[in-house]
Each structure stands twice: as structure tokens, then as C-alpha cells.
Design a protein around this motif. Sequence first.
Motif, PDB file in Angstrom:
ATOM      1  N   VAL A 401       0.853  -1.178   0.000  1.00 54.43           N
ATOM      2  CA  VAL A 401       0.000   0.000   0.000  1.00 54.43           C
ATOM      3  C   VAL A 401       0.894   1.235   0.000  1.00 54.43           C
ATOM      4  N   THR A 402       0.545   2.189  -0.833  1.00 50.13           N
ATOM      5  CA  THR A 402       1.236   3.475  -0.882  1.00 50.13           C
ATOM      6  C   THR A 402       0.372   4.497  -0.162  1.00 50.13           C
ATOM      7  N   ARG A 403       0.901   5.019   0.941  1.00 51.40           N
ATOM      8  CA  ARG A 403       0.163   5.984   1.754  1.00 51.40           C
ATOM      9  C   ARG A 403       0.640   7.387   1.410  1.00 51.40           C
ATOM     10  N   THR A 404      -0.266   8.231   0.939  1.00 51.86           N
ATOM     11  CA  THR A 404       0.050   9.604   0.561  1.00 51.86           C
ATOM     12  C   THR A 404      -0.418  10.539   1.668  1.00 51.86           C
ATOM     13  N   THR A 405       0.476  11.352   2.173  1.00 53.31           N
ATOM     14  CA  THR A 405       0.169  12.299   3.241  1.00 53.31           C
ATOM     15  C   THR A 405       0.422  13.721   2.753  1.00 53.31           C
ATOM     16  N   ALA A 406      -0.145  14.669   3.472  1.00 51.90           N
ATOM     17  CA  ALA A 406       0.018  16.081   3.116  1.00 51.90           C
ATOM     18  C   ALA A 406      -0.214  16.929   4.352  1.00 51.90           C
ATOM     19  N   ASN A 407       0.294  18.144   4.307  1.00 50.86           N
ATOM     20  CA  ASN A 407       0.069  19.141   5.349  1.00 50.86           C
ATOM     21  C   ASN A 407      -1.042  20.072   4.872  1.00 50.86           C
ATOM     22  N   ILE A 408      -2.138  20.134   5.636  1.00 51.66           N
ATOM     23  CA  ILE A 408      -3.298  20.922   5.225  1.00 51.66           C
ATOM     24  C   ILE A 408      -3.687  21.871   6.346  1.00 51.66           C
ATOM     25  N   THR A 409      -4.524  22.824   5.975  1.00 54.64           N
ATOM     26  CA  THR A 409      -5.046  23.806   6.919  1.00 54.64           C
ATOM     27  C   THR A 409      -6.549  23.630   7.008  1.00 54.64           C
ATOM     28  N   VAL A 410      -7.058  23.466   8.225  1.00 52.15           N
ATOM     29  CA  VAL A 410      -8.485  23.237   8.445  1.00 52.15           C
ATOM     30  C   VAL A 410      -9.124  24.534   8.942  1.00 52.15           C
ATOM     31  N   PRO A 411     -10.481  24.696   8.720  1.00 52.01           N
ATOM     32  CA  PRO A 411     -11.405  23.738   8.103  1.00 52.01           C
ATOM     33  C   PRO A 411     -11.272  23.720   6.583  1.00 52.01           C
ATOM     34  N   VAL A 412     -11.510  22.546   6.012  1.00 50.49           N
ATOM     35  CA  VAL A 412     -11.367  22.379   4.572  1.00 50.49           C
ATOM     36  C   VAL A 412     -12.144  21.132   4.163  1.00 50.49           C
ATOM     37  N   SER A 413     -12.595  21.106   2.920  1.00 49.64           N
ATOM     38  CA  SER A 413     -13.268  19.928   2.362  1.00 49.64           C
ATOM     39  C   SER A 413     -12.197  19.021   1.758  1.00 49.64           C
ATOM     40  N   LEU A 414     -12.001  17.867   2.379  1.00 52.78           N
ATOM     41  CA  LEU A 414     -10.937  16.941   1.983  1.00 52.78           C
ATOM     42  C   LEU A 414     -11.530  15.761   1.223  1.00 52.78           C
ATOM     43  N   THR A 415     -10.934  15.458   0.080  1.00 53.00           N
ATOM     44  CA  THR A 415     -11.327  14.309  -0.740  1.00 53.00           C
ATOM     45  C   THR A 415     -10.245  13.248  -0.632  1.00 53.00           C
ATOM     46  N   ARG A 416     -10.537  12.195   0.106  1.00 54.21           N
ATOM     47  CA  ARG A 416      -9.594  11.090   0.232  1.00 54.21           C
ATOM     48  C   ARG A 416      -9.838  10.087  -0.900  1.00 54.21           C
ATOM     49  N   ARG A 417      -8.756   9.563  -1.450  1.00 57.39           N
ATOM     50  CA  ARG A 417      -8.834   8.637  -2.580  1.00 57.39           C
ATOM     51  C   ARG A 417      -8.302   7.268  -2.153  1.00 57.39           C
ATOM     52  N   TYR A 418      -9.080   6.235  -2.483  1.00 56.46           N
ATOM     53  CA  TYR A 418      -8.722   4.858  -2.149  1.00 56.46           C
ATOM     54  C   TYR A 418      -8.828   4.011  -3.419  1.00 56.46           C
ATOM     55  N   SER A 419      -7.950   3.044  -3.536  1.00 63.36           N
ATOM     56  CA  SER A 419      -7.976   2.139  -4.688  1.00 63.36           C
ATOM     57  C   SER A 419      -7.353   0.811  -4.290  1.00 63.36           C
ATOM     58  N   ALA A 420      -7.783  -0.236  -4.990  1.00 66.70           N
ATOM     59  CA  ALA A 420      -7.233  -1.582  -4.808  1.00 66.70           C
ATOM     60  C   ALA A 420      -7.127  -2.223  -6.182  1.00 66.70           C
ATOM     61  N   VAL A 421      -5.941  -2.736  -6.499  1.00 67.35           N
ATOM     62  CA  VAL A 421      -5.674  -3.364  -7.793  1.00 67.35           C
ATOM     63  C   VAL A 421      -5.058  -4.733  -7.529  1.00 67.35           C
ATOM     64  N   PHE A 422      -5.608  -5.755  -8.180  1.00 73.71           N
ATOM     65  CA  PHE A 422      -5.083  -7.111  -8.072  1.00 73.71           C
ATOM     66  C   PHE A 422      -4.167  -7.379  -9.264  1.00 73.71           C
ATOM     67  N   VAL A 423      -2.943  -7.817  -8.963  1.00 80.02           N
ATOM     68  CA  VAL A 423      -1.932  -8.097  -9.982  1.00 80.02           C
ATOM     69  C   VAL A 423      -1.536  -9.557  -9.860  1.00 80.02           C
ATOM     70  N   ASN A 424      -1.576 -10.270 -10.972  1.00 87.95           N
ATOM     71  CA  ASN A 424      -1.222 -11.684 -10.965  1.00 87.95           C
ATOM     72  C   ASN A 424       0.283 -11.849 -10.857  1.00 87.95           C
ATOM     73  N   GLY A 425       0.741 -12.711  -9.965  1.00 89.86           N
ATOM     74  CA  GLY A 425       2.166 -12.976  -9.778  1.00 89.86           C
ATOM     75  C   GLY A 425       2.592 -12.622  -8.377  1.00 89.86           C
ATOM     76  N   ASN A 426       3.908 -12.373  -8.230  1.00 87.90           N
ATOM     77  CA  ASN A 426       4.432 -11.978  -6.929  1.00 87.90           C
ATOM     78  C   ASN A 426       4.700 -10.483  -6.916  1.00 87.90           C
ATOM     79  N   GLU A 427       5.362 -10.040  -5.874  1.00 88.42           N
ATOM     80  CA  GLU A 427       5.537  -8.605  -5.681  1.00 88.42           C
ATOM     81  C   GLU A 427       6.438  -7.994  -6.737  1.00 88.42           C
ATOM     82  N   THR A 428       7.360  -8.754  -7.307  1.00 82.14           N
ATOM     83  CA  THR A 428       8.292  -8.215  -8.284  1.00 82.14           C
ATOM     84  C   THR A 428       7.796  -8.369  -9.710  1.00 82.14           C
ATOM     85  N   SER A 429       6.717  -9.086  -9.932  1.00 82.61           N
ATOM     86  CA  SER A 429       6.242  -9.315 -11.291  1.00 82.61           C
ATOM     87  C   SER A 429       5.317  -8.195 -11.728  1.00 82.61           C
ATOM     88  N   GLN A 430       5.217  -8.010 -13.042  1.00 85.14           N
ATOM     89  CA  GLN A 430       4.321  -7.042 -13.621  1.00 85.14           C
ATOM     90  C   GLN A 430       3.510  -7.717 -14.709  1.00 85.14           C
TER      91      GLN A 430
END
Length: 704
Positions: A401-430
Motif C-alpha cells: 500500500v502506498t500511503r500519501t500524506t500532506a500538510n493541510i489547513t483546516v477547516p477544509v473539504s478533503l477528498t480522500r482517494r482509495y484504490s485496490a488493484v489485483f496483480v497476478n504474480g508476486n511482488e516483483t512481477s508485472q
Amino acid sequence: MAQLLSSRVVFHFLCMIIMLLNDGTICNVVFQPAFILASGPRISSFLVGNLSGISFSLSSVSSSNATGSIPSSSCRPISQTQWNLSNELVGKNAMLVRLSLNRSLQLCGNETSVPDCCLEPLCLQETLLVSACVDETPKASLIIQTQIYAQIVPNKPPSENKTVIPNQVFEPLGRCPCDVSPAECDIRCCCDQDCTQEVLGLFATHCLPGPFGGSFSPVPEYQCSAQSSANDPDWFPFLCVTSPSDNNPFLGLFYNGGTVSPKPSPSFQALQMTAPVPPINYRQGDPVFTKDDQYFTIPQSSGLGQCAENAPVAFLENFESQCVSMLQSCPQPSDDLKVDIKDGWGGIVTVSFVDEIADDLRLFLANSRENMSVPQQCGNVVVALRYTLYWRENGLTAITVTRTTANITVPVSLTRRYSAVFVNGNETSQSNSGNPGYQVKRPVIGGILVSDTEDIQRALINLWQPGGDGLCSSAELRPALFGINSTSGCMIPASLLDMTQCSQLRETVHGLLAGLVPATLVSTTGKPNFSNLSDWINITTSVQNSSQPAENSTGECSAVPTHLRIHIWSGIMGRVQGVPQTFIQAVEISFIETTWRIECGMGRVNPCLNPELMQNFPVTSSVTFTDNPLITQPPRSRFSINFTEFDCDRNDVCWPELAFPLTRYYTGEPYSQALAKGLVLVFFFIAASVLGTPWRQIRQRPQR
């Protein structure tokens, strides 16, 4: 409300379990949940934390008429209640707190003898305050809002009479199907119980025959007792059947095999959620489970557009979701992402994560320019989680999982993005781009030869993917897709001062364009072998012969490489089960040069008067695919041209394929079975050849 309460209780229970499994030390105590809406006589909650020296206090409180708030926690009971409090230690750092009502919930009536019955249907409505104390000091509080209605008990006991429905396979459900009129005698229905003996005498000889008339056991004609001896054929005693009269073909005549499932009636009871059952092996659509037999969840968008925080992840189901929330204060730190997941084979895989910092916040913030009197800065706020799940057969091999962080100033409308992708093989394969030929809209596979290991490392062939401002510094990259001609570009700012150093400007732009294609090799097939150089070809670079003029013009640079052209030749080299297979034959990259010139007098400001003022210049990249018409099938031999009857491509039956079932190319059945059957045929052929000649000579021998 009941479903919401049940979901909230389940969520807090999961949080409590995760905290129990954590080996770290917990310093504070807290009720989970800390606020409960109760509609029944039994209430429970968990106290989590350091439980040494904990005592409890239970009071019935009421809100203030002036402020509407309830009194603060106290270790001494404020008022007596009708509830009993008990606790049970369920772990090292967790305690189960139970409350049970100590009164009757029966509604008062004329025949009611219970002294503490309920005078009204709303029997009890009060607010309870449970305080957890250490040395007469409150540490945590639990607020319970109760609203309990009286139980209505019927005056008469329920009837125990049940209608017994016989099994329709062995016994008919309706013993008299012709009885269709209630409390009346049906004509010619001799089994009707409403018919008197006098009425039955009117049509006793004309009763409805067969099962409809109530005769479910007529004697079949194949029974030995069905025919008289006068009409019996000679063969009847040998073929007739002797069986009980209950065994007849009319049994179950009105039974069609269908069953009626009872429909659940509407109820205000809380839905009883069954515990999830982890599968032995994952199949597509199955939920992924953690080591604790709980669902592996990632926030996802629901069908109503809302965000489900605890949505299970389905095996082999990719998704992308966005969750929009209005932040008034800094959010809590994210949970530990190193979760143990069941791999589907009886083992465990641990989620590994990589942190990155978001450069462009416009994808996540909607109103970041909101005026604030006292701005509050929040650091390391999680704005995106991108999961990659590597699978093989019916299980998982790795999860990152790649976790993206940022420094923000509140109050603010935040849009969080989530995704999951299945890749056949092991961690080094493409993923591949075809098998064996390339498939359209699949990435072109590039590579770099590693001199130490003689292996080929996968590299990219990219094009520009410009961002919102159109500058190359903020533009992303996208892979070149096979068979898709594409052109994209971005802008590079340059000033009059940069135009005085044209050589440095050419090198900078050339390096920026060359970085799109770090690969030196290209795979000819969509499924290459990274250890075999025969599957790869070199990328050639076309060099233009251009004479660079003297750099004596102010605000002008010539021969600047502003366009990267990737030219790929491909062609069909064969067919697999009738499907053409396309392979790459050659790849050439070239740089097209143009002249950059500062335009003076454009806009409100003049770049020629201010040497540091920037002006944007375009740079582009393109990929072009060309089908090579020279690539054809291997030339046909003279034999195949002259003797067309031996050409298997133009004839349904050809001699070269006579022994095809004995070759490895035959996949209709296992090779061992095909070989055994072929040897049996060869044996019969040899036997016929050997034995045929002596028998023919015997038949042809003249008679004496």
C-alpha cells in the motif's frame, strides 16, 4: 436506528479486539462505546485501558433546563436507579460492563398482579451515567439514553394446534380433490364428506374416476391382479408385477416438487448478524479476511454515493473510490497499516506500506482558500491509500500500500482517494501485454540490459500526461499503449536570460525528452523472457544533421529539440487458434528541432525588458505504429504448390496428419491414452496383415 446502533456496536467491538491483540501498553481507560441508545432491559459496553484499581459508579441523571447539559462524572452515586451493574474481566486490558433492569416490563391491566408494572406503554425513559474511577477520581464515563416500552402479553395462552401437512411425495395433500364447495355436497364426488348417504345413492355408480375423484390407488394394468384369467394373454403371468397397492403411478400426481419458503414478517428487532466464515480458498468475489477472521476493509463508495468506511475487499475485484469529508479540526492519526491477511492457503501475508508526500493538493482539497481567523495547521494527514494485491491461483502472495500524506489547513473539504488493484504474480512481477503477441491498448514493454547478471530489467516507454497548469514540472507520465497513436505535450518556461545560454537550454530540453524513454530494448512479444535476448530488439535513435547557427541573436535559440517521436513497426507473424499474433519488429526514436524565440510586446508585460520574466514554450512527445506489409508467412515450398492435396490448410483430410493423434500437438485427451489407443490400432493392423494371407490362401485352395 436499530441497524445503525448494531453497526456501531460491531465497529467498536472490532476496535476493541484489535487493541487487545496489540502488545503495547495502554495508559488511559475509555468506554467502547461511550454513548448508547438502549431500547431493551440489558446493556453492555467495554472498558479498555489500564484497569488496575478501577471501580464503578451508576447514577440516573437529567439534563439541565438552562444549559441542556448533564452533570459531570462523579464517583459517588447521585441518585438511585433501577439497574444492576456487573463487570467481567475479558482480557488483560479490557473489561465487560453489563447493566440489567431490575423491574418488570409488563403493562398494567385489570388482571395484572405484578406490583411494579408499567402504567403507560412507554415504561421507562431516563439517562444513566456510569463512571469509572480510580482513587475517587473519575477516569472515563459512559452515557446511556434509555427508552424502553412495556411488553404486551396476550391474555390467553397461545394455541398449540398445528396443521400437519403430510409428505406429498408419499401421500397426497388433498384426499378429495373434487370437494371444491365448502359445506356443500359436490355432485359425483363420492369422497365428499358433506354428502349424506341418501345423496350419494343418487350418483354412486357415476363417481368421478381416478385421483380427482378420490381414488388414489387404482390397480395398474401391469399388476398381476388387474386382469381376469379370461382376458389374460399367454405371456402375462411371466411379466406381471406383484406389489402393494400403495405403490402406484398415481402417487404424487398433484405434487410438482416445489416448496414455499416463508417470507420474514416486518420487525423492528435488530438484525442478528452472523459471524463471517472465511473460505478455504479464495474465489473471485469472496471477501478477503484478516488473521482474526474479520473482513479486510478499505473505505469505498456505496450505491447512494456515501462513503462506507468498513467496506470489505472482494478477491479479484478492482475498485477506485473517493470519500469527501469536511474537516473542522485535525483528524486522528491513521491506524497501523501492517495488517496480517489470510493468503488463502493457510498462511499469512502482512501488508507492507510506503509513504509519499503529495505535491499537488488540488486533487484532494476543494476549498483550501477559506478565510480563517485562527488557521490550524495539520501535518501528515492521509489523503490517499493505493493498495496493490498480488495473487496466484486461489491465494494472495503479497500486499503493498502506498500511503500519501500532506500538510493541510483546516477547516477544509478533503477528498480522500482509495484504490485496490489485483496483480497476478508476486511482488516483483508485472502484468504482460499479450501471449505471445501484443494486444491492443496494452503497454509496450521496454527493458535495460544489466551487464553484471546478463538479465534484462524492465523499463518504461512513456508519454507526457500534463496536469492542471500544463507545465512539464507538474506533468505525470503514462505508458505508450500498443496500437494506439498518441500525441501529448507540456510547457517549459524560459526567460530572456535562458536564451543567452542556448547550449545549456538544448541539453536541458533534450534530457527532459530523453527521460521519457529510459529503455534501450523493446520486447518483440507481449510475454517476453527477461533472460533471453532473442525476445528483445534494440531501440535505434535517428540523428538529424543540422547545422547550428551562431548564437548571436538576442532572445532566440535554434535547433532546440522540442518533439520526441517514437516510431514502432509491427506485423502479424502467425496465428494461435486462428487469432493473429502481432509482434514488434523495430523501434526508432528521433528528436525534431525547432527555434525558440522570445516574443516581445505580448500581454501587459514585455519579456524583452525584464530578463527574468518567463515565457512558456511547448514540448511534445508522440508514438506512431506502422503495420509492416513485408512481414508475411514463410515462403511456400514447390512441393506444397504442386501437390495441393497434401496441403493441410486447404484440405479437410490430408496424409501428413494421419498420425496427428499420436503427436504432442493433439490435446483432445491425455497423451498416454492416445498412444495406447494408437498402439492397439497398430496391433490390429499387423494381426490383419499376418492372418489375412494364410486364410485367403486356404479359401482359394481348389477343392478336391
